[in-house]
Design an enzyme around this catalytic site. Structure first.
Site, PDB file in Angstrom:
ATOM      1  N   CYS A 106       5.263  -6.077   1.759  1.00  0.00           N
ATOM      2  CA  CYS A 106       5.587  -4.648   1.682  1.00  0.00           C
ATOM      3  C   CYS A 106       4.891  -3.873   2.801  1.00  0.00           C
ATOM      4  O   CYS A 106       5.190  -4.092   3.960  1.00  0.00           O
ATOM      5  CB  CYS A 106       5.261  -4.111   0.297  1.00  0.00           C
ATOM      6  SG  CYS A 106       6.061  -2.539  -0.023  1.00  0.00           S
ATOM      7  N   TYR A 107       3.932  -3.001   2.496  1.00  0.00           N
ATOM      8  CA  TYR A 107       3.230  -2.295   3.578  1.00  0.00           C
ATOM      9  C   TYR A 107       2.664  -3.303   4.580  1.00  0.00           C
ATOM     10  O   TYR A 107       2.704  -3.085   5.797  1.00  0.00           O
ATOM     11  CB  TYR A 107       2.085  -1.439   2.999  1.00  0.00           C
ATOM     12  CG  TYR A 107       1.260  -0.759   4.078  1.00  0.00           C
ATOM     13  CD1 TYR A 107       1.686   0.436   4.650  1.00  0.00           C
ATOM     14  CD2 TYR A 107       0.065  -1.329   4.535  1.00  0.00           C
ATOM     15  CE1 TYR A 107       0.946   1.043   5.668  1.00  0.00           C
ATOM     16  CE2 TYR A 107      -0.678  -0.731   5.543  1.00  0.00           C
ATOM     17  CZ  TYR A 107      -0.238   0.457   6.098  1.00  0.00           C
ATOM     18  OH  TYR A 107      -0.959   1.059   7.093  1.00  0.00           O
ATOM     19  N   HIS A 165       8.141  -7.904  -3.193  1.00  0.00           N
ATOM     20  CA  HIS A 165       6.856  -8.372  -3.738  1.00  0.00           C
ATOM     21  C   HIS A 165       7.022  -9.741  -4.410  1.00  0.00           C
ATOM     22  O   HIS A 165       7.463  -9.807  -5.562  1.00  0.00           O
ATOM     23  CB  HIS A 165       6.330  -7.370  -4.773  1.00  0.00           C
ATOM     24  CG  HIS A 165       5.870  -6.090  -4.162  1.00  0.00           C
ATOM     25  ND1 HIS A 165       4.579  -5.879  -3.759  1.00  0.00           N
ATOM     26  CD2 HIS A 165       6.544  -4.949  -3.856  1.00  0.00           C
ATOM     27  CE1 HIS A 165       4.462  -4.669  -3.239  1.00  0.00           C
ATOM     28  NE2 HIS A 165       5.646  -4.083  -3.289  1.00  0.00           N
ATOM     29  N   LYS A 167      -8.566 -11.637 -17.605  1.00  0.00           N
ATOM     30  CA  LYS A 167      -9.072 -12.074 -18.920  1.00  0.00           C
ATOM     31  C   LYS A 167      -8.706 -13.521 -19.243  1.00  0.00           C
ATOM     32  O   LYS A 167      -9.546 -14.294 -19.687  1.00  0.00           O
ATOM     33  CB  LYS A 167      -8.490 -11.147 -20.000  1.00  0.00           C
ATOM     34  CG  LYS A 167      -9.148 -11.278 -21.342  1.00  0.00           C
ATOM     35  CD  LYS A 167     -10.451 -10.556 -21.323  1.00  0.00           C
ATOM     36  CE  LYS A 167     -11.073 -10.382 -22.665  1.00  0.00           C
ATOM     37  NZ  LYS A 167     -12.218  -9.459 -22.587  1.00  0.00           N
ATOM     38  N   GLU A 210       4.778 -11.526  -5.643  1.00  0.00           N
ATOM     39  CA  GLU A 210       3.747 -11.753  -6.663  1.00  0.00           C
ATOM     40  C   GLU A 210       4.149 -11.264  -8.056  1.00  0.00           C
ATOM     41  O   GLU A 210       3.568 -11.694  -9.039  1.00  0.00           O
ATOM     42  CB  GLU A 210       2.428 -11.085  -6.235  1.00  0.00           C
ATOM     43  CG  GLU A 210       2.411  -9.556  -6.266  1.00  0.00           C
ATOM     44  CD  GLU A 210       3.010  -8.897  -5.018  1.00  0.00           C
ATOM     45  OE1 GLU A 210       3.762  -9.580  -4.297  1.00  0.00           O
ATOM     46  OE2 GLU A 210       2.744  -7.708  -4.781  1.00  0.00           O
ATOM     47  N   ASP A 228     -16.349 -11.881 -22.382  1.00  0.00           N
ATOM     48  CA  ASP A 228     -16.828 -11.767 -21.005  1.00  0.00           C
ATOM     49  C   ASP A 228     -18.328 -12.009 -20.892  1.00  0.00           C
ATOM     50  O   ASP A 228     -18.781 -12.786 -20.051  1.00  0.00           O
ATOM     51  CB  ASP A 228     -16.483 -10.379 -20.431  1.00  0.00           C
ATOM     52  CG  ASP A 228     -15.014 -10.073 -20.578  1.00  0.00           C
ATOM     53  OD1 ASP A 228     -14.232 -11.034 -20.725  1.00  0.00           O
ATOM     54  OD2 ASP A 228     -14.648  -8.891 -20.558  1.00  0.00           O
ATOM     55  N   GLY A 272       0.852  -1.187   0.000  1.00  0.00           N
ATOM     56  CA  GLY A 272       0.000   0.000   0.000  1.00  0.00           C
ATOM     57  C   GLY A 272       0.879   1.224   0.000  1.00  0.00           C
ATOM     58  O   GLY A 272       2.065   1.133   0.323  1.00  0.00           O
TER      59      GLY A 272
END
Ligand code: XMP
Length: 517
Positions: free
Chosen positions: A82-83, A173, A373, A175, A231, A55
């Protein structure tokens, strides 16, 4: 079987959904939840693990998001990123400070391989691995009972843990792709710390979602605006599987679709298709052409196409009467969401944005709002939707209306449909479709002199566009092989009446855009 769920508690980080997606890649179901959710709500979800996101705030700022300290005593494993890592340290009486040196980007992190988080990760001889850092604060001292398990030249606690309480944290991070072994670290967390078994698959998502939709909808009536895009098609099939004929799909053919597209959509979703639902095709071509006659300004065209869609849909909705649910095919990238309390914004995409105003319904259902997607495409495949629908490239709501420069006329629509069809056919034959982000033919408003046989012609120029892009925010013109371009050009000038020139657009985005208008 017990449903394994990991939740990502969102503290306003930009990678929040990416974390969820990485966990799902480990075959563990994962959802992002706002940090404003209460501890009772978390307990009710009974997650196997919790991940705190990054964040933009500093934990010391009074306005920065915090969380009830009880969360650390629930016995549910937590990974702070992180945050999120700083929040964990701060909340448990460690020390967080502004770092003397901020770290951004690729950073060598020296890890303690005895940590379960770093099990089996590849490291250099110095026990380091490249991770992605982006921080100005750092943990200066770990809380009591914790130990630092990684550091960098400028950051004494790049990771910490208290394995007895299953609390873990990383300053970097895991991710993002730039963290070379990040996925493995997340995998270690969800499998070895949280004890997940990894039994979740996309078809589990489809099955769970169908079951949940069935329970939610009961005997209610459901309305879906079907565009034929990926979608809305996947959303419609999910709903059809859940509630069959309680679902009505309205498909508006505005006359600005690609060649044969209206019939293709009808073949799949209409009465002769494989799905149980009520399908209404509205052939509104004439009224669109009438309203677009004489209009040349791009934004004006967009506005008219959008408004007309709402009018047509309103008329159909009136005939159907009140419904209980309105389906929207919103997917994650359409949702701008933050755990900090900002509300979700629905696509500004013209053909869904204003529908809630004209339909008499009680609740919106968005079954795909957690998915990216490519995950939506996976669900579509699991549901048996034909490849040509599932793999469709993006197509703008205003359709060919923004690929015809200047006034839209039925004749110009015919030209651009034919040219585009040939182009797509040749691209597919050359096996290039998988490499391109988007490609299409547009009709310039330029006419020029040519010669065909012994006659002078004064016809339109078709522009071909093909771009490589992953995020559609920036794009490069694709370097298509000259022989493919040659074949397409020959076919277009020979087969499409009214065209005597074909141009290739070499411009990137920026400075151009992907579409022409
Ligand atoms: P641009 O032209 O802005 O396009 O570079 C980026 C992506 O968005 C699509 N696009 C639209 N989609 N309604 C839509 O639903 C629109 O008005 C619209 N304009 C552009 C475009 O096809 C590309 O994928």
């Amino acid at each position: 079987m017990e449903k394994e769920l990991v939740i990502v508690l969102d503290f306003g980080g930009q990678y929040n959904q990416l974390i969820a997606r990485r966990v799902r890649e480990c075959n563990v179901y994962c959802e992002v939840r706002p940090c404003t959710m209460t501890i009772e709500e978390i307990k009710a979800l009974n997650p196997k693990g919790i991940i705190f996101t990054g964040g933009p705030n500093s934990v010391y700022a009074s306005s920065s998001p915090k969380y009830d300290n009880e969360i650390y005593s629930l016995g549910i494993p937590i990974l702070g990123i992180c945050y999120g890592s700083q929040l964990m340290a701060y909340s448990l009486s460690g020390t967080v400070r502004t770092a003397p040196v901020s770290e951004y980007g690729h950073t060598e992190v020296i890890v303690d391989s005895s940590s379960i988080l770093f099990k089996d990760i590849e490291t250099s001889d110095q026990n380091s691995t490249v991770c992605w850092m982006s921080h100005t604060d750092y943990i200066a001292e770990v809380p009591e009972g914790f130990r630092a398990t990684a550091h960098t030249d400028n950051c004494p606690v790049a990771a910490m843990e208290c394995s007895d309480r299953a609390l873990y944290a990383t300053q970097f991070h895991p991710e993002v792709m730039h963290t070379k072994e990040g996925l493995k670290m997340l995998r270690n967390f969800v499998y070895d710390v949280c004890g997940c078994t990894g039994s979740w698959r996309m078809d589990s998502f489809a099955n769970q979602e169908i079951k949940a939709l069935r329970e939610k909808i009961g005997t209610g009536r459901v309305l879906c605006a079907l565009s034929g895009g990926v979608d809305s098609s996947v959303a419609a099939v999910l709903l059809s599987r859940a509630v069959g004929k309680q679902l009505t799909c309205v498909f508006v053919d505005h006359g600005l679709l690609r060649k044969n597209e209206g019939d293709e959509v009808e073949a799949v979703f209409g009465p002769n298709g494989p799905y149980e639902l009520n399908f209404i095709r509205v052939n509104a071509q004439e009224r669109y052409y009438k309203r677009l006659a004489g209009v040349t300004e791009p934004e004006e065209k967009r506005k008219i196409i959008g408004e007309e869609f709402i009018r047509v849909f309103e008329e159909e909705a009136k005939k159907i009467g009140s419904v209980d649910f309105l389906v929207q095919g919103t997917i994650y990238p359409d949702v701008i969401e933050s755990g900090l309390g900002k509300s979700a914004v629905i696509k500004s995409h013209h053909n869904v944005g204003a529908l809630p105003d004209v339909v008499d319904f009680k609740e919106i259902i968005e079954p795909l709002r957690m998915l990216f997607k490519d995950e939506v495409r996976k669900v579509g495949r699991e549901l048996g939707i034909p490849d040509y629908l599932v793999d469709r490239q993006p197509f703008p709501g205003p359709g060919l209306g923004i690929r015809i420069i200047g006034e839209v006329t039925p004749e110009k629509v015919r030209i651009v449909q034919e040219a585009d069809y040939i182009y797509r056919e040749e691209i597919a034959k050359a096996g290039l479709d998988g490499e391109l982000g988007q490609y299409y033919a547009a009709l310039t408003n330029m006419r020029s002199v040519g010669v065909m046989g012994d006659f002078r012609t004064y016809d339109y120029a078709v522009a071909l566009r093909a771009v490589c892009t992953s995020d559609f925010m920036t794009a490069e013109a694709a370097q298509l092989p000259w022989d493919v371009l040659g074949r397409v050009t020959n076919r277009i000038v020979n087969e499409v009446k009214g065209v005597n020139r074909v141009l290739y657009d070499c411009t990137g985005k920026p400075p151009a855009t992907i579409e022409f208008e």
